[in-house]
Design a protein around this motif. Sequence first.
Motif, PDB file in Angstrom:
ATOM      1  N   GLY A  82       9.126   2.514   3.521  1.00 37.10           N
ATOM      2  CA  GLY A  82       9.854   2.590   4.779  1.00 37.10           C
ATOM      3  C   GLY A  82      10.296   1.238   5.300  1.00 37.10           C
ATOM      4  N   ARG A  83       9.613   0.181   4.875  1.00 33.87           N
ATOM      5  CA  ARG A  83       9.956  -1.179   5.319  1.00 33.87           C
ATOM      6  C   ARG A  83      10.859  -1.903   4.331  1.00 33.87           C
ATOM      7  N   ASP A  94      -0.189   6.886   1.297  1.00 38.99           N
ATOM      8  CA  ASP A  94       0.265   6.494   2.630  1.00 38.99           C
ATOM      9  C   ASP A  94       0.726   5.048   2.633  1.00 38.99           C
ATOM     10  N   GLY A  95       0.016   4.196   1.909  1.00 37.05           N
ATOM     11  CA  GLY A  95       0.393   2.785   1.861  1.00 37.05           C
ATOM     12  C   GLY A  95       1.745   2.584   1.213  1.00 37.05           C
ATOM     13  N   ARG A 137       4.142   4.845   0.908  1.00 35.25           N
ATOM     14  CA  ARG A 137       5.182   5.438   1.752  1.00 35.25           C
ATOM     15  C   ARG A 137       5.543   4.498   2.890  1.00 35.25           C
ATOM     16  N   ALA A 138       4.537   3.894   3.504  1.00 31.18           N
ATOM     17  CA  ALA A 138       4.805   2.956   4.595  1.00 31.18           C
ATOM     18  C   ALA A 138       5.560   1.739   4.087  1.00 31.18           C
TER      19      ALA A 138
END
Length: 232
Positions: free
Chosen positions: A49-50, A42-43, A45-46
């Motif tokens: 995204g940035r 999750d980290g 992927r986030a």
Amino acid sequence: MTPDSKNALVVGASRGLGLGLAARLLERGWRVTATGRGAGSDGLRALAGRHGGLTPETVDIDDPAAVAALHDRLAGTPLDLLFVNAGVTHDRWETVADVSTETFQRVMLTNALSPVRFVEAFADLVVPSGTLAVMSSGQGSITNNTRVTGWEIYRASKAALNQLMRSWAARHPDDPRTLLLVAPGWVRTDLGGPDAGLSVEESTAGVADVLEAQAGRGGLQFLDHRGATVPW
């Protein structure tokens, strides 16, 4: 990201210090391939995204076949930085008198043997002016191990990591690349605990400063997140 951005591979970046270092490098304009052990983080992927400069990958450094497969996938990517961040631990107060053989083997494999094997496997992708770096720990210092603070097996694994990197350097005396063992300080992670003095952001900003300051200098050093030499 600029056209002359440098390429980094950060291994063990699904959370904590590895994820923080990937973020700091991206903020400085690096292109980063960052790995986790599972199917997805999750980290990561986030973070992807940035930042368009992040490529998530998967590898378990304890699995030679997975390491070889990652090498094949990245074979066309010249690396300016290889940074291997690996660390598992055990019950803090376990000593050699009571630690299980299985726990000892697991900690030594992931913290010492697998990181240097990874360096062996990926060194051919790192450019002559590049850096081969491994996350060590101040607890790996034999000189500073003068009082009982626990983590006896973890300490031994990081000292073994340091010794194996020194052996790698001795076997490659003419290698022009920078070799770094980096101690991140006492950081508020799952390993460091909530009472540690540094945030992940503070530690990894310092680590990124050290990596950039030492680039192109060559030789092997054991440095902390401020760039100070850690006693062997």
